[in-house]
Motif scaffolding. Sequence first.
Motif: not given
Length: 429
Positions: A154, A212, A217, A220
């Motif tokens: 990501p 996030i 995620l 990332p």
Amino acid sequence: MRKPFLWLTALATLLGGALCAQDIAGDWQGTLKAGKDLRVILQIAKGENGGWSATLYSIDQSPEGIRANSVTLQDSTLKVTVDAIRGTYEGKVAPDGASIKGTWTQGVPLPLDLQRATKETAWQRDPSPHTVQFVTVDKNVRLEVLDWGGSGRPVVLLAGLGNTAHVFDDFAPKLAGAYHVYGITRRGFGASSVPDSGYSADRLGDDVLAVIDSLKLVRPVLAGHSIAGEELSSVGSRHPEKVSGLIYLDAGYSYAYYDPSRGDLMIDSLELRKKLEQLQPGKGPQDLKPLVQELLASLPQLEKDLKERQKDLEAAPTPPAGPPPSVPTAAGAIFAGQQKYTSIRVPVLAIYAVPHDLGPAVRDPAARATAEARDLAMTGAQATAFENGIPSARVIRLAHANHFVFRSNEADVLREMNAFLGSLSELKR
């Protein structure tokens, strides 16, 4: 029997006006003839306080919208002001609610008639291949998040001041072949919420962390342009475990890395102001001796900052007469919310435009040479300070690149980003 009839007629008129007001929500489109034809979309929505909000798009110039500062509807007269570009629109809404006949004024008045867009007639405002969602990051604050897809690591893109995530509409798809690419529009801009507060660097960093977490995620990489450097540094210094790396796209300036040996007038003056306020009765500690000592210790740095600014002002051309240009409220709050970051504990790629491409603004060869030398000295010194102060940083200098370095030097930026991303260790899951 007369009075009930008149009362019902008045009620019907009021209800009809309310329905008309409700009907202006949606997309309105028209062509502005300003030397060349420019397609304009005015997107109107019902505001949270019962009023109206609007965003203006000039789709032949940019997919990014500019938020209106005020929208009023009095009877059938619509008025919209957009301070960021010093523009106003005034028009009459047709009785059937399908068109608005009006005038756009930005220096000079130009006719601009708008038609309500339908599914069949709507112009494509944003052709970039992304989906759009809104993520709640704070009480009554939602941020626009773009998702260009991809299945790899990501990568989250953060825009510069005044821009939205749509500034990456052309650039992001070139990353999506190898990474899963997202973009965030910060609070105060574009389609994101515009709260009255929450614009300090750490609060904006917390907004990024909230996105996030919401998107789940796993560590990332954040890539930010310009002022987004402060959000990168906020996250990287406070929560290094949340990210795998940071990429500064001409974003590693004093708001992202503060070099104590060089100082920064704005950041130092903001800190000084906060300390001076604590000298007021009831606003500071009971024992003021440490505070006074800190103030005295900061004076030499402030004097140095002012002398540097004085040299810059003496070398710069005399500004035109008249009031200074206005700064949008959110932008002013972000400037006032800058903080000092001196320790960033994650892998870093920092790309600088040094010296910057001055474009056509400076035509005189001597003046151009002087301006480039000043920029080379200032930006070059900051790049070196960043390089020396952040041991994890790989610093790239691109000569005569634009501040929007991911546009002017797209191939260079993609090459360096891919090399950096490839060098990072695999995500820990």
